[in-house]
Write a protein that holds these residues in place. Structure first.
Motif, short mmCIF file in Angstrom:
data_model
loop_
_atom_site.label_atom_id
_atom_site.label_comp_id
_atom_site.label_asym_id
_atom_site.label_seq_id
_atom_site.Cartn_x
_atom_site.Cartn_y
_atom_site.Cartn_z
N GLU A 168 0.83 -1.21 0.00
CA GLU A 168 0.00 0.00 0.00
C GLU A 168 0.86 1.26 0.00
OE1 GLU A 168 -2.97 2.29 3.13
OE2 GLU A 168 -2.82 0.11 3.20
N ILE A 169 1.90 1.25 0.85
CA ILE A 169 2.79 2.42 0.95
C ILE A 169 3.60 2.59 -0.33
CG2 ILE A 169 4.72 3.44 2.21
CD1 ILE A 169 3.67 1.84 4.68
N SER A 170 4.11 1.47 -0.85
CA SER A 170 4.95 1.55 -2.05
C SER A 170 4.19 2.06 -3.25
CB SER A 170 5.56 0.17 -2.35
OG SER A 170 4.55 -0.75 -2.73
N GLN A 171 2.87 1.82 -3.26
CA GLN A 171 2.05 2.26 -4.39
C GLN A 171 1.51 3.68 -4.21
OE1 GLN A 171 -0.90 -0.84 -4.52
NE2 GLN A 171 0.55 -2.38 -5.29
N SER A 172 1.67 4.23 -3.00
CA SER A 172 1.12 5.56 -2.73
C SER A 172 1.92 6.67 -3.40
CB SER A 172 1.08 5.81 -1.22
OG SER A 172 2.40 6.02 -0.71
N GLY A 173 3.22 6.42 -3.62
CA GLY A 173 4.08 7.44 -4.22
C GLY A 173 4.48 8.53 -3.25
N ASP A 174 4.23 8.33 -1.95
CA ASP A 174 4.57 9.33 -0.94
C ASP A 174 6.03 9.14 -0.53
OD1 ASP A 174 4.43 11.34 0.89
OD2 ASP A 174 3.21 10.25 2.35
N GLY A 190 9.72 9.30 0.95
CA GLY A 190 10.16 9.51 2.32
C GLY A 190 9.41 8.65 3.31
N SER A 191 8.41 7.91 2.84
CA SER A 191 7.64 7.04 3.72
C SER A 191 8.37 5.73 3.97
CB SER A 191 6.27 6.73 3.11
OG SER A 191 5.50 7.90 3.00
N VAL A 192 8.28 5.23 5.21
CA VAL A 192 8.85 3.94 5.56
C VAL A 192 7.94 2.85 5.02
CG1 VAL A 192 9.54 2.40 7.43
CG2 VAL A 192 9.98 4.86 7.62
N VAL A 193 8.49 2.02 4.14
CA VAL A 193 7.71 0.96 3.51
C VAL A 193 7.68 -0.28 4.39
CG1 VAL A 193 7.58 -0.57 1.50
CG2 VAL A 193 8.26 1.82 1.21
N ALA A 194 8.83 -0.62 4.96
CA ALA A 194 8.93 -1.84 5.76
C ALA A 194 10.00 -1.67 6.83
CB ALA A 194 9.27 -3.03 4.86
N VAL A 195 9.79 -2.34 7.96
CA VAL A 195 10.76 -2.34 9.05
C VAL A 195 11.20 -3.76 9.31
CG1 VAL A 195 11.21 -1.72 11.46
CG2 VAL A 195 9.64 -0.32 10.09
N LEU A 196 12.51 -4.00 9.21
CA LEU A 196 13.08 -5.33 9.41
C LEU A 196 13.86 -5.33 10.72
CD1 LEU A 196 14.39 -5.72 5.76
CD2 LEU A 196 12.15 -6.36 6.67
N LYS A 197 14.49 -6.46 11.04
CA LYS A 197 15.25 -6.56 12.29
C LYS A 197 16.48 -5.68 12.28
CE LYS A 197 13.85 -11.25 13.58
NZ LYS A 197 14.31 -12.63 13.86
N ASP A 198 17.09 -5.55 11.12
CA ASP A 198 18.38 -4.84 11.04
C ASP A 198 18.37 -3.64 10.10
OD1 ASP A 198 18.10 -6.16 8.67
OD2 ASP A 198 20.10 -7.09 8.68
N SER A 199 17.18 -3.22 9.65
CA SER A 199 17.11 -2.12 8.68
C SER A 199 15.65 -1.67 8.53
CB SER A 199 17.66 -2.57 7.33
OG SER A 199 16.91 -3.66 6.83
#
Length: 331
Positions: free
Chosen positions: A272-278, A280-289
């Protein structure tokens, strides 16, 4: 040869040390005046001055080297050649004409590309694959003199401004030591620079480091690399400055694989975020990044420093600071 060496920062120190090691007689070191540092205002000597003092070489620190009495002093010094490396002041034609073999400059680029103050960092920021060092016969213009000797090296994919600075500093020292006896024997043929290929770069400033997420991920990654360690690339998170020290690029395929490895809920949110085109938005949060949407591709951020905190990898950062998909970086 008898040499007057003009330089100020650590880039120049490596050249001075190698010239001394090669057995040349450095009759005078010219460097910038001592400057106050920090809140205490304690005067700090330049790296070149520190080296000169260690070797008992006389030091001259004019505020403006072009002044008549300073020029007269230089004329009184018996020197065959002036070697200049990141001195920080422009030499007049009168000064350039003093030594028998003129003045030569150690410049950290393959001239005529990147004339100016920050060629090392700018080459990384621009995504260049190679750079190098030029030994140049100095003329009155800014890095416009004839080329005497050049050596090119590759820029590694993960190279930073600081790492490349050290490599070119060492290379500059090696190259000037190679050039000096050839200059004395008349074995180097000056080659005029091609003005049509000339490019310029200015001084580094803190403002350069502000990240514009509307730019593509590779451009931002290069900015992060080039401005590491100073002045550093930065953005804002929750109203606080967040320095970005390390980052990688992710393409659509990489992001797709990442989303497929996430839980259905997180993966759906990332899409959803990746398709928004916004940007500077955080798309995903992983353990190390964490992954940020840019104007072209995705930036995987792996090392940061929040305002008032120490520099750390993102794995450690996330233990004390919560970031969620949808959070926005920037003003």
């Amino acid at each position: 040869m008898k040499i007057v060496f003009m330089g100020t920062p650590d880039f120049a120190r490596a050249a001075l040390e190698k010239i001394i090691e090669a057995g040349h007689e450095v009759v005078l070191v010219v460097t910038q005046p001592d400057k106050p540092k920090g809140r205490s205002g304690e005067l700090q000597v330049s790296d070149v001055k520190a080296c000169a003092l260690e070797h008992n070489i006389p030091v001259f620190q004019p505020v403006k080297i072009k002044e008549a009495d300073h020029v007269a002093y230089l004329k009184s010094i018996d020197a065959d050649i002036y070697v200049v490396a990141a001195f920080g002041q422009i030499l007049s034609q009168e000064i350039l004409d003093i030594p028998r073999f003129g003045c030569v400059n150690i410049h950290a680029s393959i001239l005529p590309e990147y004339r100016g103050a920050a060629p090392i960092q700018q080459s990384i920021i621009d995504g260049k694959k190679t750079t190098g060092v030029t030994i140049m016969q100095m003329a009155a213009g800014m890095d416009t003199g004839d080329i005497l000797l050049q050596r090119e090296i590759p820029i590694d994919e993960e190279e930073t401004g600081g790492g490349l600075f050290d490599k070119l500093s060492d290379l500059g020292g090696e190259l000037i030591v190679e050039a000096l006896p050839k200059i004395e024997r008349g074995e180097l043929t000056p080659i005029p620079q091609d003005e049509a290929k000339a490019t310029k770069c200015g001084k580094l400033s803190k403002d350069m480091g502000k990240i514009d997420f509307s730019k593509d991920a590779e451009t931002i990654r290069n900015l992060v690399r080039g401005l590491n360690p100073w002045p550093s690339a930065y953005t804002y998170l929750g109203g606080k400055m967040l320095k970005i020290w390390k980052a990688k690029t992710l393409g659509e395929v990489d992001l797709g694989a990442l989303i497929n490895s996430m839980s259905p809920e997180d993966g759906s949110r990332a899409k959803e975020i990746s398709q928004s085109g916004d940007v500077g938005s955080v798309v995903a949060v992983l353990k190390d990044s964490f992954v940020v949407l840019t104007g072209g591709g995705y930036l995987k951020i792996t090392e940061v420093q929040l305002e008032g905190k120490k520099r750390m990898d993102v794995k450690a950062f996330l233990l004390g600071y919560k970031i969620s998909a949808g959070d926005k970086l920037g003003d």
